[in-house]
Write a protein that holds these residues in place. Sequence first.
Motif, PDB file in Angstrom:
ATOM      1  N   LYS A  14     -14.438   8.733   1.341  1.00 13.21           N
ATOM      2  CA  LYS A  14     -13.445   9.154   0.342  1.00 13.21           C
ATOM      3  C   LYS A  14     -12.056   8.634   0.688  1.00 13.21           C
ATOM      4  CE  LYS A  14     -15.868  13.373  -0.981  1.00 13.21           C
ATOM      5  NZ  LYS A  14     -15.866  14.844  -0.873  1.00 13.21           N
ATOM      6  N   MET A  15     -11.716   8.660   1.976  1.00 13.19           N
ATOM      7  CA  MET A  15     -10.416   8.168   2.393  1.00 13.19           C
ATOM      8  C   MET A  15     -10.299   6.655   2.149  1.00 13.19           C
ATOM      9  SD  MET A  15      -8.493   8.028   6.016  1.00 13.19           S
ATOM     10  CE  MET A  15      -9.629   6.750   6.436  1.00 13.19           C
ATOM     11  N   PHE A  16     -11.332   5.925   2.523  1.00 13.82           N
ATOM     12  CA  PHE A  16     -11.293   4.480   2.315  1.00 13.82           C
ATOM     13  C   PHE A  16     -11.374   4.123   0.837  1.00 13.82           C
ATOM     14  CE2 PHE A  16     -12.629   4.356   6.863  1.00 13.82           C
ATOM     15  CZ  PHE A  16     -11.499   3.695   7.323  1.00 13.82           C
ATOM     16  N   LEU A  17     -12.067   4.921   0.043  1.00  9.67           N
ATOM     17  CA  LEU A  17     -12.092   4.714  -1.402  1.00  9.67           C
ATOM     18  C   LEU A  17     -10.694   4.901  -1.982  1.00  9.67           C
ATOM     19  CD1 LEU A  17     -13.638   4.265  -4.074  1.00  9.67           C
ATOM     20  CD2 LEU A  17     -13.972   6.739  -4.144  1.00  9.67           C
ATOM     21  N   THR A  18      -9.999   5.927  -1.533  1.00  8.13           N
ATOM     22  CA  THR A  18      -8.640   6.186  -1.994  1.00  8.13           C
ATOM     23  C   THR A  18      -7.723   5.006  -1.680  1.00  8.13           C
ATOM     24  OG1 THR A  18      -8.928   8.567  -1.681  1.00  8.13           O
ATOM     25  CG2 THR A  18      -6.661   7.755  -1.829  1.00  8.13           C
ATOM     26  N   THR A  19      -7.768   4.532  -0.453  1.00  5.72           N
ATOM     27  CA  THR A  19      -6.894   3.401  -0.090  1.00  5.72           C
ATOM     28  C   THR A  19      -7.299   2.141  -0.859  1.00  5.72           C
ATOM     29  OG1 THR A  19      -8.258   2.878   1.842  1.00  5.72           O
ATOM     30  CG2 THR A  19      -6.364   4.308   2.193  1.00  5.72           C
ATOM     31  N   GLY A  20      -8.582   1.939  -1.050  1.00  4.67           N
ATOM     32  CA  GLY A  20      -9.033   0.772  -1.814  1.00  4.67           C
ATOM     33  C   GLY A  20      -8.590   0.826  -3.262  1.00  4.67           C
ATOM     34  N   LEU A  21      -8.646   2.000  -3.864  1.00  4.52           N
ATOM     35  CA  LEU A  21      -8.190   2.143  -5.243  1.00  4.52           C
ATOM     36  C   LEU A  21      -6.693   1.902  -5.369  1.00  4.52           C
ATOM     37  CD1 LEU A  21     -10.255   5.234  -6.465  1.00  4.52           C
ATOM     38  CD2 LEU A  21     -10.497   2.853  -7.190  1.00  4.52           C
ATOM     39  N   VAL A  22      -5.922   2.421  -4.412  1.00  3.89           N
ATOM     40  CA  VAL A  22      -4.472   2.193  -4.435  1.00  3.89           C
ATOM     41  C   VAL A  22      -4.174   0.697  -4.349  1.00  3.89           C
ATOM     42  CG1 VAL A  22      -2.310   2.530  -3.135  1.00  3.89           C
ATOM     43  CG2 VAL A  22      -3.862   4.457  -3.517  1.00  3.89           C
ATOM     44  N   MET A  23      -4.845   0.015  -3.437  1.00  3.17           N
ATOM     45  CA  MET A  23      -4.619  -1.428  -3.285  1.00  3.17           C
ATOM     46  C   MET A  23      -5.022  -2.184  -4.555  1.00  3.17           C
ATOM     47  SD  MET A  23      -5.825  -2.067   0.647  1.00  3.17           S
ATOM     48  CE  MET A  23      -5.571  -3.826   0.544  1.00  3.17           C
ATOM     49  N   THR A  24      -6.162  -1.828  -5.120  1.00  4.87           N
ATOM     50  CA  THR A  24      -6.645  -2.503  -6.324  1.00  4.87           C
ATOM     51  C   THR A  24      -5.695  -2.301  -7.487  1.00  4.87           C
ATOM     52  OG1 THR A  24      -8.928  -2.208  -5.597  1.00  4.87           O
ATOM     53  CG2 THR A  24      -8.577  -2.646  -7.938  1.00  4.87           C
ATOM     54  N   LEU A  25      -5.263  -1.072  -7.698  1.00  5.44           N
ATOM     55  CA  LEU A  25      -4.347  -0.797  -8.804  1.00  5.44           C
ATOM     56  C   LEU A  25      -3.019  -1.531  -8.637  1.00  5.44           C
ATOM     57  CD1 LEU A  25      -5.022   3.018  -9.306  1.00  5.44           C
ATOM     58  CD2 LEU A  25      -5.692   1.142 -10.823  1.00  5.44           C
ATOM     59  N   LEU A  26      -2.497  -1.540  -7.424  1.00  5.80           N
ATOM     60  CA  LEU A  26      -1.218  -2.234  -7.189  1.00  5.80           C
ATOM     61  C   LEU A  26      -1.354  -3.744  -7.350  1.00  5.80           C
ATOM     62  CD1 LEU A  26       0.291  -0.248  -4.203  1.00  5.80           C
ATOM     63  CD2 LEU A  26       1.154  -0.372  -6.538  1.00  5.80           C
ATOM     64  N   GLN A  27      -2.392  -4.324  -6.757  1.00  7.68           N
ATOM     65  CA  GLN A  27      -2.556  -5.769  -6.843  1.00  7.68           C
ATOM     66  C   GLN A  27      -2.850  -6.217  -8.271  1.00  7.68           C
ATOM     67  OE1 GLN A  27      -5.563  -6.486  -3.837  1.00  7.68           O
ATOM     68  NE2 GLN A  27      -4.014  -7.086  -2.338  1.00  7.68           N
ATOM     69  N   LEU A  66      -2.579  12.212   7.443  1.00 11.18           N
ATOM     70  CA  LEU A  66      -3.440  11.037   7.562  1.00 11.18           C
ATOM     71  C   LEU A  66      -3.521  10.295   6.238  1.00 11.18           C
ATOM     72  CD1 LEU A  66      -5.437   9.329   9.238  1.00 11.18           C
ATOM     73  CD2 LEU A  66      -7.239  10.895   8.462  1.00 11.18           C
ATOM     74  N   TYR A  67      -3.747  11.030   5.147  1.00  8.45           N
ATOM     75  CA  TYR A  67      -3.809  10.404   3.823  1.00  8.45           C
ATOM     76  C   TYR A  67      -2.472   9.771   3.451  1.00  8.45           C
ATOM     77  CZ  TYR A  67      -8.453  11.401   1.996  1.00  8.45           C
ATOM     78  OH  TYR A  67      -9.798  11.378   1.760  1.00  8.45           O
ATOM     79  N   ALA A  68      -1.364  10.415   3.770  1.00  2.25           N
ATOM     80  CA  ALA A  68      -0.051   9.837   3.478  1.00  2.25           C
ATOM     81  C   ALA A  68       0.120   8.508   4.203  1.00  2.25           C
ATOM     82  CB  ALA A  68       1.059  10.811   3.879  1.00  2.25           C
ATOM     83  N   GLY A  69      -0.265   8.468   5.467  1.00  3.38           N
ATOM     84  CA  GLY A  69      -0.181   7.229   6.226  1.00  3.38           C
ATOM     85  C   GLY A  69      -1.099   6.144   5.682  1.00  3.38           C
ATOM     86  N   MET A  70      -2.315   6.527   5.307  1.00  9.10           N
ATOM     87  CA  MET A  70      -3.266   5.547   4.784  1.00  9.10           C
ATOM     88  C   MET A  70      -2.844   5.024   3.410  1.00  9.10           C
ATOM     89  SD  MET A  70      -5.458   4.830   7.061  1.00  9.10           S
ATOM     90  CE  MET A  70      -6.675   3.941   6.116  1.00  9.10           C
ATOM     91  N   ILE A  71      -2.278   5.880   2.585  1.00  9.21           N
ATOM     92  CA  ILE A  71      -1.798   5.426   1.278  1.00  9.21           C
ATOM     93  C   ILE A  71      -0.593   4.512   1.448  1.00  9.21           C
ATOM     94  CG2 ILE A  71      -0.688   6.214  -0.857  1.00  9.21           C
ATOM     95  CD1 ILE A  71      -2.684   8.598  -0.782  1.00  9.21           C
ATOM     96  N   LEU A  72       0.306   4.858   2.362  1.00 14.74           N
ATOM     97  CA  LEU A  72       1.443   3.986   2.653  1.00 14.74           C
ATOM     98  C   LEU A  72       0.955   2.636   3.188  1.00 14.74           C
ATOM     99  CD1 LEU A  72       4.522   4.018   2.556  1.00 14.74           C
ATOM    100  CD2 LEU A  72       4.505   4.854   4.891  1.00 14.74           C
ATOM    101  N   PHE A  73      -0.072   2.674   4.036  1.00 17.89           N
ATOM    102  CA  PHE A  73      -0.673   1.433   4.542  1.00 17.89           C
ATOM    103  C   PHE A  73      -1.272   0.622   3.396  1.00 17.89           C
ATOM    104  CE2 PHE A  73      -4.445  -0.841   6.085  1.00 17.89           C
ATOM    105  CZ  PHE A  73      -3.840  -1.712   6.970  1.00 17.89           C
ATOM    106  N   ALA A  74      -1.944   1.281   2.470  1.00 16.82           N
ATOM    107  CA  ALA A  74      -2.548   0.584   1.332  1.00 16.82           C
ATOM    108  C   ALA A  74      -1.476  -0.074   0.464  1.00 16.82           C
ATOM    109  CB  ALA A  74      -3.383   1.554   0.503  1.00 16.82           C
ATOM    110  N   ILE A  75      -0.372   0.611   0.262  1.00 20.37           N
ATOM    111  CA  ILE A  75       0.729   0.048  -0.525  1.00 20.37           C
ATOM    112  C   ILE A  75       1.293  -1.186   0.167  1.00 20.37           C
ATOM    113  CG2 ILE A  75       3.091   0.466  -1.339  1.00 20.37           C
ATOM    114  CD1 ILE A  75       2.202   3.450  -1.693  1.00 20.37           C
ATOM    115  N   SER A  76       1.571  -1.055   1.455  1.00 22.82           N
ATOM    116  CA  SER A  76       2.158  -2.183   2.181  1.00 22.82           C
ATOM    117  C   SER A  76       1.193  -3.359   2.248  1.00 22.82           C
ATOM    118  CB  SER A  76       2.584  -1.752   3.585  1.00 22.82           C
ATOM    119  OG  SER A  76       1.465  -1.352   4.345  1.00 22.82           O
ATOM    120  N   THR A  77      -0.075  -3.091   2.450  1.00 22.04           N
ATOM    121  CA  THR A  77      -1.059  -4.166   2.544  1.00 22.04           C
ATOM    122  C   THR A  77      -1.263  -4.851   1.199  1.00 22.04           C
ATOM    123  OG1 THR A  77      -2.156  -3.000   4.341  1.00 22.04           O
ATOM    124  CG2 THR A  77      -3.406  -4.719   3.259  1.00 22.04           C
TER     125      THR A  77
END
Length: 121
Positions: A14-27, A66-77
């Motif tokens: 679920k955590m990796f799905l969340t970060t993947g969705l954030v990255m996909t939506l942003l890109q 943890l989720y805040a850090g991972m979402i911030l990481f997804a945005i930056s990546t």
Amino acid sequence: MYHKFGYTSMDQAKMFLTTGLVMTLLQGSVVRRLPEAKIKTYAIFSLYLIVPAFVLVGLADNSQMLYAGMILFAISTAFAVTCLTTLVSRYGNDDQKGSVLGIFRSLGALARALGPVVGSI
């Protein structure tokens, strides 16, 4: 995550799905529409943004942090990968683009492989 937070495989997914969705939506929406003149600025900013993301993940003592850090990481990546690839693609002649981008991606993969090894030493 298993030892510190008691995450199951599903919790991690679920955590990796969340970060993947954030990255996909942003890109797919924001990053692809950036003005050419601002790509370098966004690339540099995204690299600076990775630092607090890693700090949050490293210091996380609860799932929200943890989720805040991972979402911030997804945005930056999302910004860093796309913007840096765009910048690198400007180098070389038309017949060299594939080689230049291939070397760039290969060096990135090598860094991701060696980084944890060097960091753990």
